[in-house]
Design a protein around this motif. Structure first.
Motif, mmCIF file in Angstrom:
data_model
loop_
_atom_site.group_PDB
_atom_site.id
_atom_site.type_symbol
_atom_site.label_atom_id
_atom_site.label_comp_id
_atom_site.label_asym_id
_atom_site.label_seq_id
_atom_site.Cartn_x
_atom_site.Cartn_y
_atom_site.Cartn_z
ATOM 1 N N ILE A 1 0.851 -1.190 0.000
ATOM 2 C CA ILE A 1 0.000 0.000 0.000
ATOM 3 C C ILE A 1 0.891 1.246 0.000
ATOM 4 N N THR A 2 0.580 2.201 -0.880
ATOM 5 C CA THR A 2 1.331 3.457 -0.943
ATOM 6 C C THR A 2 0.369 4.618 -0.727
ATOM 7 N N ALA A 3 0.632 5.407 0.319
ATOM 8 C CA ALA A 3 -0.207 6.571 0.611
ATOM 9 C C ALA A 3 0.121 7.682 -0.380
ATOM 10 N N LYS A 4 -0.912 8.190 -1.090
ATOM 11 C CA LYS A 4 -0.692 9.177 -2.140
ATOM 12 C C LYS A 4 -0.991 10.602 -1.681
ATOM 13 N N LYS A 5 -2.228 10.815 -1.210
ATOM 14 C CA LYS A 5 -2.603 12.151 -0.768
ATOM 15 C C LYS A 5 -3.644 12.043 0.342
ATOM 16 N N LYS A 6 -3.910 13.153 0.988
ATOM 17 C CA LYS A 6 -4.814 13.174 2.124
ATOM 18 C C LYS A 6 -6.212 12.709 1.713
ATOM 19 N N GLY A 7 -6.781 11.833 2.547
ATOM 20 C CA GLY A 7 -8.109 11.300 2.255
ATOM 21 C C GLY A 7 -8.277 9.913 2.841
ATOM 22 N N THR A 8 -9.333 9.239 2.421
ATOM 23 C CA THR A 8 -9.631 7.889 2.920
ATOM 24 C C THR A 8 -9.920 6.965 1.746
ATOM 25 N N ALA A 9 -9.355 5.754 1.811
ATOM 26 C CA ALA A 9 -9.593 4.737 0.784
ATOM 27 C C ALA A 9 -9.721 3.385 1.465
ATOM 28 N N THR A 10 -10.438 2.486 0.818
ATOM 29 C CA THR A 10 -10.622 1.138 1.357
ATOM 30 C C THR A 10 -9.835 0.142 0.519
ATOM 31 N N ILE A 11 -8.946 -0.579 1.184
ATOM 32 C CA ILE A 11 -8.162 -1.629 0.530
ATOM 33 C C ILE A 11 -8.878 -2.957 0.761
ATOM 34 N N THR A 12 -9.151 -3.682 -0.327
ATOM 35 C CA THR A 12 -9.841 -4.969 -0.233
ATOM 36 C C THR A 12 -8.875 -6.089 -0.582
ATOM 37 N N VAL A 13 -8.724 -7.019 0.364
ATOM 38 C CA VAL A 13 -7.920 -8.221 0.148
ATOM 39 C C VAL A 13 -8.897 -9.373 -0.064
ATOM 40 N N LYS A 14 -8.778 -10.046 -1.207
ATOM 41 C CA LYS A 14 -9.787 -11.042 -1.554
ATOM 42 C C LYS A 14 -9.158 -12.324 -2.060
ATOM 43 N N SER A 15 -9.757 -13.455 -1.668
ATOM 44 C CA SER A 15 -9.404 -14.766 -2.210
ATOM 45 C C SER A 15 -10.692 -15.559 -2.316
ATOM 46 N N GLY A 16 -11.088 -15.859 -3.536
ATOM 47 C CA GLY A 16 -12.365 -16.539 -3.720
ATOM 48 C C GLY A 16 -13.503 -15.654 -3.253
ATOM 49 N N SER A 17 -14.345 -16.207 -2.407
ATOM 50 C CA SER A 17 -15.484 -15.437 -1.898
ATOM 51 C C SER A 17 -15.175 -14.736 -0.580
ATOM 52 N N LYS A 18 -13.984 -14.935 -0.056
ATOM 53 C CA LYS A 18 -13.603 -14.340 1.222
ATOM 54 C C LYS A 18 -12.820 -13.050 0.980
ATOM 55 N N SER A 19 -13.074 -12.082 1.815
ATOM 56 C CA SER A 19 -12.377 -10.815 1.659
ATOM 57 C C SER A 19 -12.204 -10.132 3.013
ATOM 58 N N VAL A 20 -11.195 -9.270 3.075
ATOM 59 C CA VAL A 20 -10.923 -8.446 4.256
ATOM 60 C C VAL A 20 -10.790 -7.008 3.774
ATOM 61 N N LYS A 21 -11.461 -6.095 4.422
ATOM 62 C CA LYS A 21 -11.415 -4.686 4.043
ATOM 63 C C LYS A 21 -10.662 -3.888 5.097
ATOM 64 N N ILE A 22 -9.755 -3.054 4.632
ATOM 65 C CA ILE A 22 -8.938 -2.229 5.514
ATOM 66 C C ILE A 22 -9.142 -0.770 5.111
ATOM 67 N N LYS A 23 -9.621 0.044 6.030
ATOM 68 C CA LYS A 23 -9.855 1.460 5.768
ATOM 69 C C LYS A 23 -8.561 2.223 6.049
ATOM 70 N N VAL A 24 -7.996 2.838 5.014
ATOM 71 C CA VAL A 24 -6.731 3.551 5.121
ATOM 72 C C VAL A 24 -6.993 5.057 5.123
ATOM 73 N N LYS A 25 -6.534 5.697 6.167
ATOM 74 C CA LYS A 25 -6.642 7.151 6.262
ATOM 75 C C LYS A 25 -5.266 7.752 6.027
ATOM 76 N N VAL A 26 -5.150 8.615 5.029
ATOM 77 C CA VAL A 26 -3.889 9.268 4.712
ATOM 78 C C VAL A 26 -3.938 10.685 5.257
ATOM 79 N N LYS A 27 -2.977 10.986 6.085
ATOM 80 C CA LYS A 27 -2.967 12.323 6.694
ATOM 81 C C LYS A 27 -1.849 13.190 6.120
#
Length: 682
Positions: free
Chosen positions: A656-682
């Motif tokens: 993951i590379t932080a680009k600019k201020k804001g919020t984005a959701t990173i989704t890690v997925k394998s098959g039907s399973k997924s994990v979501k990580i909310k990234v806040k860039v300050k």
């Protein structure tokens, strides 16, 4: 708005699934950047989608009915439609399709461009991105896909027989430079898919072509301008056979031929055929180089698989008397492309010398290498070692040479084939003082002084001795002097750090046997028929080792050195035995469907700590994710995606590379399973 709502529901209904019910393409996966269009285009997109909906829905329902999966499909459609509806409420400007070029849509968010035989297609790819191409051969046969790039791109290709299966073959750098060259046997009238990617750090474009491979009817290897005379005694041990300048003519069964200029002993032709250049003494293949010294005699250089093609080389004893002399300073010397030319040098003084060569024409040394050797008593050459001069602002490679001794300096032109002369510089270092090197050391004890003897590397024969005072008393500390194993107890000793005297010892209990594997002991792991998985050893007691792997039913599961392979449906017990006598087991359940991912664990690759649902990063900061799937035999790939790559981008490897201020959701997925990580860039 109703028309737009209907179009989004249709896109969800058109989700393409694989045989194991894993969603491959979903309208709900659209990122805001890929689907955002102007608000005034919503009505047109919805009306066009309504026309497609009738045929697409009827074909979808009919296909699912034939597979006996009506109820499952309806459930998937409902769930996907609800997800799309939620997206609609979050973004009024979402649209079904995006993209400037008109391409064949395989899925809601996958565009495929058709590639025809003999066509050259230019593809433009974003950083770490990819493009899909399709190809339908008219007849059975082998076909070759080749890229043609510039220096700023690194093409990579994966070939798929179906969009909902794993790739069947891949290639990275088999072609010229960093280009791929992928050859694959295909069935006529069947459509194949080529995923071409950009492995470089920047966006790029390159050409992709496909041609039908042809069979080889004959090969002819000619020496051309390649070297045919080699020397024994250490002259040519470093480099092996040099085929530069040789020509390989390949004739094909389509009445064409191609001449290749060889640069090394391994080559791939334009149709993906590989050729290995070998050398034989008439009895067996022989490799010159490394520890295999060149021996006098005649040898045959030929193409592997074609023993009647080739040319002869001869290895002879070098005549040292014919080697030209060089002196301290600059010398104009002759050079040869891809071959060391030797020169004799006798220093006038014992000192450090800097030796280098450069082209006389342009005063650059790129592509020229030098080596220094000495002659032993039996007439052989051995490499002469060097030392680093640290007195300068940067380190230079210098040779310590002795007055009156004969040295041989080899100069090799490795880059410019037409260059025949170079300037060989032999410069004596301007040293202001001695360079001392330790020749012997006698350590001090607690009651006796020691000494260190050093020799000057600049001035031969000069030495100095430094006294190492006695410590005067013992300094003890405990340390393990004999580690415990599963077979014997260890020893912990109280040792003097100065003289090594042992004041006391303690026994370390013998270790208990243990074994931790990548597969949980006494549990069951799923495996697909014909799938293999190598069980890894995670932890084992010191001194112990695995001595056997056995399967309770080899018709269901076989095991060899920890590699388990599913043969047919059923369950078998794998027993693992250690040298200590300890045994453990696990079961393998072989199934027909592909093994699906049941859970994901995402950690920080640097620390190993679990990554939470929310992460805060500073701009330009990076976070590398590591994802472990369960079960370990799952064949479903792990993918990473971001909801807003302008705020936080994520690579295919989970960085993951932080680009600019804001919020984005990173989704890690394998098959039907997924994990979501909310990234806040300050």
């Amino acid at each position: 708005m109703k028309k737009k709502h209907l179009a989004l529901i249709l896109a969800a209904a058109m989700t393409v699934t694989s045989v194991d019910a894993t969603a491959l393409v979903s309208a709900a996966d659209f990122s805001a950047e890929e689907t955002a269009v102007q608000a005034e285009e919503e009505t047109i997109a919805a009306e066009e989608t309504e026309e497609v909906a009738k045929d697409a829905s009827e074909e979808e329902v009919q296909a699912e009915a034939e597979d006996g999966e009506d109820l499952t499909a309806e459930t998937e459609i409902t769930e996907d439609a609800e997800e799309v509806t939620a997206q609609e409420e979050d973004s009024e400007d979402a649209d079904l399709f995006s993209g400037e070029e008109e391409t064949e849509a395989v899925g809601a968010d996958t565009n495929v461009s058709a590639l025809t035989l003999g066509e050259t297609k230019t593809v433009s790819i974003a950083e770490n991105g990819s493009v899909w191409l399709s190809f339908t051969p008219e007849t059975d046969g082998d076909y070759v896909f080749v890229s043609s790039n510039n220096e700023d791109s690194d093409p990579y290709a994966e070939l798929y027989e179906s969009m909902d299966e794993d790739y069947s073959d891949s290639d990275d750098d088999t072609g010229e430079g960093l280009n791929f060259l992928l050859r694959y046997s295909m069935i006529g009238k069947k459509t194949y898919y080529l995923k071409v990617s950009n492995m470089g750090d920047d966006a790029c474009s390159y050409d992709v072509t496909v041609s039908k491979a042809v069979c080889i009817s004959s090969v002819i290897l000619e020496k051309g301008t390649a070297r045919t005379i080699y020397y024994s005694g250490g002259f040519d041990d470093y480099d092996g056979i040099n085929v530069r300048g040789a020509k390989l003519t390949v004739k094909y069964d389509n009445n064409t031929s191609q001449v290749y200029d060889l640069s090394n002993t391994f080559m791939t032709d334009i149709y993906g055929n590989t050729f290995s250049i070998r050398c034989t003494d008439g009895k067996e293949d022989y490799y010159f180089g490394g520890e295999n010294a060149f021996r006098n005699g005649t040898y045959r250089v030929y193409v592997g698989g074609y023993p009647n093609s080739g040319y002869n080389i001869t290895v002879v004893t070098p005549d040292y008397s014919k080697i030209s002399n060089v002196k301290t300073g600059e010398n104009t010397v002759g050079i040869k492309y891809g071959e060391y030319v030797w020169y004799k040098y006798v220093p006038e003084d014992t000192s450090c010398y800097y030796i280098s060569a450069f082209y006389s024409a342009d005063n650059t040394g790129y592509g020229i290498s030098t080596i220094v050797k000495t002659i032993t008593g039996d007439g052989k050459l051995v490499s002469h070692s060097y030392w680093l001069d640290g007195n300068n602002s940067f380190e230079e490679t210098g040779y310590q040479l002795l007055k009156g001794k004969t040295y041989l300096i080899g100069v090799n032109n490795d880059e410019v084939s037409k260059q025949t002369t170079a300037t060989l510089g032999i410069i004596r270092a301007e040293l202001t003082g001695c360079k001392w090197k330790t020749t012997s050391t006698k350590n001090a004890t607690c009651g006796t002084a020691g000494q260190k003897v050093e020799a000057c590397s600049t001035h031969a024969g000069e030495t100095r001795t430094t006294v190492i005072p006695a410590a005067g008393k013992h300094t003890y500390s405990w340390k393990v002097t004999k580690p415990a194993t599963v077979f014997a107890a260890g020893v912990n000793s109280n040792v003097c750090s100065v003289c090594g005297k042992v004041a006391a010892t303690k026994a370390i209990a013998k270790l208990s046997p243990k074994l931790t594997m990548s597969v949980a002991a006494k549990k069951t792991v799923p495996l697909k028929v014909k799938q293999s998985y190598a069980v890894k050893t995670v932890d084992i007691a010191n001194g112990d080792k695995i001595v056997s792997w056995t399967s309770s039913n080899k018709k269901v599961v076989t095991v060899k050195n920890g590699k388990i392979t599913g043969k047919k449906k059923g369950t078998a017990k794998i027993t693992v035995k250690l040298a200590s006598g300890y045994t453990t087991w696990f079961k393998v359940k072989v199934q027909a469907p592909v093994v699906k991912t049941t859970s994901l664990k995402v950690t920080d690759k640097a620390t190993g700590a679990k990554v939470g649902k929310k992460v805060t990063l500073s701009r330009k900061a990076k976070l590398s994710l590591s994802t472990v799937v369960a079960p370990v035999t799952s064949k479903q790939k792990v993918t990473y995606s971001t909801s807003n790559k302008k705020v936080a981008a994520v690579s295919s490897k989970g960085v993951i590379t932080a680009k600019k201020k804001g919020t984005a959701t990173i989704t890690v997925k394998s098959g039907s399973k997924s994990v979501k990580i909310k990234v806040k860039v300050k």
